[in-house]
Write a protein that holds these residues in place. Structure first.
Motif, PDB file in Angstrom:
ATOM      1  N   ALA A 126      29.995  46.109  40.672  1.00 35.58           N
ATOM      2  CA  ALA A 126      30.124  46.365  42.173  1.00 35.58           C
ATOM      3  C   ALA A 126      31.429  45.649  42.575  1.00 35.58           C
ATOM      4  O   ALA A 126      31.860  46.007  43.811  1.00 35.58           O
ATOM      5  N   ILE A 127      32.016  44.696  41.845  1.00 27.14           N
ATOM      6  CA  ILE A 127      33.033  43.870  42.464  1.00 27.14           C
ATOM      7  C   ILE A 127      34.169  44.009  41.389  1.00 27.14           C
ATOM      8  O   ILE A 127      33.977  44.176  40.126  1.00 27.14           O
ATOM      9  N   TRP A 128      35.494  44.698  41.960  1.00 22.68           N
ATOM     10  CA  TRP A 128      36.426  45.108  40.973  1.00 22.68           C
ATOM     11  C   TRP A 128      37.254  43.752  40.510  1.00 22.68           C
ATOM     12  O   TRP A 128      37.363  42.759  40.970  1.00 22.68           O
ATOM     13  N   ALA A 129      38.014  43.933  39.342  1.00 20.68           N
ATOM     14  CA  ALA A 129      38.977  42.851  38.885  1.00 20.68           C
ATOM     15  C   ALA A 129      40.135  43.120  39.782  1.00 20.68           C
ATOM     16  O   ALA A 129      40.574  43.847  40.236  1.00 20.68           O
ATOM     17  N   THR A 130      40.608  41.900  40.155  1.00 16.97           N
ATOM     18  CA  THR A 130      41.977  41.804  41.006  1.00 16.97           C
ATOM     19  C   THR A 130      42.990  42.418  40.328  1.00 16.97           C
ATOM     20  O   THR A 130      43.305  42.098  39.082  1.00 16.97           O
ATOM     21  N   CYS A 131      43.824  43.326  40.873  1.00 15.15           N
ATOM     22  CA  CYS A 131      44.714  44.277  40.193  1.00 15.15           C
ATOM     23  C   CYS A 131      45.998  44.552  40.981  1.00 15.15           C
ATOM     24  O   CYS A 131      46.595  45.464  41.083  1.00 15.15           O
ATOM     25  N   THR A 132      46.460  43.318  41.578  1.00  8.77           N
ATOM     26  CA  THR A 132      47.531  43.209  42.206  1.00  8.77           C
ATOM     27  C   THR A 132      48.770  42.892  41.338  1.00  8.77           C
ATOM     28  O   THR A 132      49.447  42.077  41.759  1.00  8.77           O
ATOM     29  N   GLY A 133      49.133  43.400  40.326  1.00  9.37           N
ATOM     30  CA  GLY A 133      49.969  43.047  39.230  1.00  9.37           C
ATOM     31  C   GLY A 133      49.491  41.861  38.529  1.00  9.37           C
ATOM     32  O   GLY A 133      50.573  41.011  38.143  1.00  9.37           O
ATOM     33  N   THR A 134      48.367  41.784  38.246  1.00  9.71           N
ATOM     34  CA  THR A 134      47.739  40.599  37.769  1.00  9.71           C
ATOM     35  C   THR A 134      47.804  40.591  36.069  1.00  9.71           C
ATOM     36  O   THR A 134      47.259  41.357  35.610  1.00  9.71           O
ATOM     37  N   VAL A 135      48.472  39.304  35.495  1.00 11.75           N
ATOM     38  CA  VAL A 135      48.300  39.308  34.149  1.00 11.75           C
ATOM     39  C   VAL A 135      47.224  38.051  33.862  1.00 11.75           C
ATOM     40  O   VAL A 135      47.605  36.979  34.270  1.00 11.75           O
ATOM     41  N   TYR A 136      46.299  38.551  33.207  1.00 15.62           N
ATOM     42  CA  TYR A 136      45.174  37.429  32.843  1.00 15.62           C
ATOM     43  C   TYR A 136      45.343  37.018  31.545  1.00 15.62           C
ATOM     44  O   TYR A 136      45.785  37.687  30.447  1.00 15.62           O
ATOM     45  N   ALA A 137      45.474  35.607  31.455  1.00 16.43           N
ATOM     46  CA  ALA A 137      45.771  34.978  30.025  1.00 16.43           C
ATOM     47  C   ALA A 137      44.486  35.106  29.119  1.00 16.43           C
ATOM     48  O   ALA A 137      44.705  35.202  27.788  1.00 16.43           O
ATOM     49  N   ASN A 138      43.217  35.362  29.603  1.00 19.49           N
ATOM     50  CA  ASN A 138      42.308  35.227  28.863  1.00 19.49           C
ATOM     51  C   ASN A 138      41.567  36.744  29.051  1.00 19.49           C
ATOM     52  O   ASN A 138      41.781  37.443  30.282  1.00 19.49           O
ATOM     53  N   ALA A 139      40.589  37.284  28.037  1.00 14.23           N
ATOM     54  CA  ALA A 139      40.095  38.587  28.261  1.00 14.23           C
ATOM     55  C   ALA A 139      39.176  38.350  29.356  1.00 14.23           C
ATOM     56  O   ALA A 139      38.321  37.375  29.617  1.00 14.23           O
ATOM     57  N   ILE A 140      38.873  39.618  30.138  1.00 14.61           N
ATOM     58  CA  ILE A 140      37.963  39.579  31.293  1.00 14.61           C
ATOM     59  C   ILE A 140      36.723  40.541  31.067  1.00 14.61           C
ATOM     60  O   ILE A 140      36.820  41.308  30.158  1.00 14.61           O
ATOM     61  N   ARG A 141      35.891  40.206  31.679  1.00 15.79           N
ATOM     62  CA  ARG A 141      34.599  41.342  31.764  1.00 15.79           C
ATOM     63  C   ARG A 141      35.220  42.764  31.932  1.00 15.79           C
ATOM     64  O   ARG A 141      35.617  43.001  32.910  1.00 15.79           O
ATOM     65  N   THR A 142      34.506  43.599  30.929  1.00 17.83           N
ATOM     66  CA  THR A 142      35.056  44.954  31.127  1.00 17.83           C
ATOM     67  C   THR A 142      34.483  45.740  32.589  1.00 17.83           C
ATOM     68  O   THR A 142      35.073  46.734  32.946  1.00 17.83           O
TER      69      THR A 142
END
Length: 300
Positions: A126-142
């Motif tokens: 129900a909650i989206w991953a922040t996607c404001t040009g965000t570069v994650y260093a580690n793998a995130i929940r699909t």
């Protein structure tokens, strides 16, 4: 001595003329000569020459690095959506397209039995991953990342075991700071790179592939291709998704209790922007310059 005659005499006159002739000859031949008849060394402006060479080298480096990027962006603009071409990704070689139902939300403790890896549609958190040009260093929940796609984002995933650091940097340049994009490693990915938007996927071998820019141009907040037009990509304070410490990727296979792709009887959630007219708080709305009307026949 006769009156009016030159007291210096003809010999002196001739000597003066010879001296002038010698000086003129020296000027023509490159200057005065030092003792022993050897020409004096000419002053060479090495500092000016070195500075000029450095400037030319800098211009060459900028041209080599920036011109191809500019040309790639210009080429990618041919894939911008329009009324005549609502989904330009159909012209990109290798794009996989699948229609998925939208708005099916699960709980943070649940998993989804996705039919693709990485997934690019179907039930999601129900909650989206922040996607404001965000570069994650580690793998995130699909399950969080898929929700971002429902909001019009492009998710750039890569295999950290097969993609070089230089290639990762190249990918990051395409994402970092660009709204409605996110990037993260995806362990076990069957290709070095995989691009996802809602209902679309493209797997590639190189970060230099021109199709990356084409895919992002064609599908990032393309009102014709994602369900929740106008929804935000910003972080919801207190939601449980912290972009600095996001829910981690789970590499294990979903269990028998995982939610199936059809939602397993879960009713589509109409509580977000794009669903039944409900709205997010004003500070989480899509910026006015990016707002678009819902596509005809869409779920928004």
């Amino acid at each position: 001595m006769p009156s009016g005659s030159d007291s210096r005499g003809p010999g002196k006159n001739s000597g003066a003329k010879s001296a002038k002739a010698i000086k003129a000859a020296k000027r023509k031949s490159g200057g005065a000569k030092a003792k022993g008849g050897v020409s004096a060394p000419r002053h060479i402006p090495w500092l000016t020459i070195g500075a000029s060479a450095a400037v030319l080298a800098l211009v060459a480096i900028l041209a080599v690095n920036l011109v191809p990027k500019y040309q790639a962006k210009e080429e990618a603009q041919r894939y911008a959506p329009s009324a005549e071409n609502p989904d330009p990704s159909v012209n990109i070689d290798g794009v996989l397209k699948i229609d998925y139902p939208a708005g099916i939300h699960i709980q943070p403790t649940q998993r989804v039995a996705y039919d693709q890896s990485p997934p690019f549609g179907g039930p999601h958190d129900a909650i989206w991953a922040t996607c404001t040009g965000t570069v994650y260093a580690n793998a995130i929940r699909t399950e969080n990342a898929v929700h971002s796609l429902e909001h019009g984002a492009v998710w750039v995933a890569y295999n950290p075991d097969t993609l070089s650091a230089e290639q990762v940097d190249t990918l990051q340049d395409k994402v970092d700071g660009q709204s409605y994009t996110l990037m993260s490693p995806y362990p076990g990915l069957d290709s070095p790179i995989s691009l996802q938007s809602w209902g679309h996927q493209l797997k590639l071998d190189s970060a230099d592939d021109e199709r990356i820019d084409q895919f992002i141009t064609a599908l990032r907040i393309n009102k014709n291709t994602y369900p929740e037009v106008g929804a935000s990509c910003s972080t919801i304070p207190g939601s449980g998704f912290d972009p600095d410490n996001p829910p981690p990727f789970d590499p294990s296979a979903p269990g028998t209790d995982a939610v199936p792709m059809d939602g397993g009887g879960i009713a589509p959630d109409q509580s977000e922007t794009g669903g039944a007219g409900a709205q997010l708080p004003s500070d989480l709305q899509l910026p006015s310059d990016l707002q678009q009307a819902p596509a005809e026949g869409g779920n928004g």
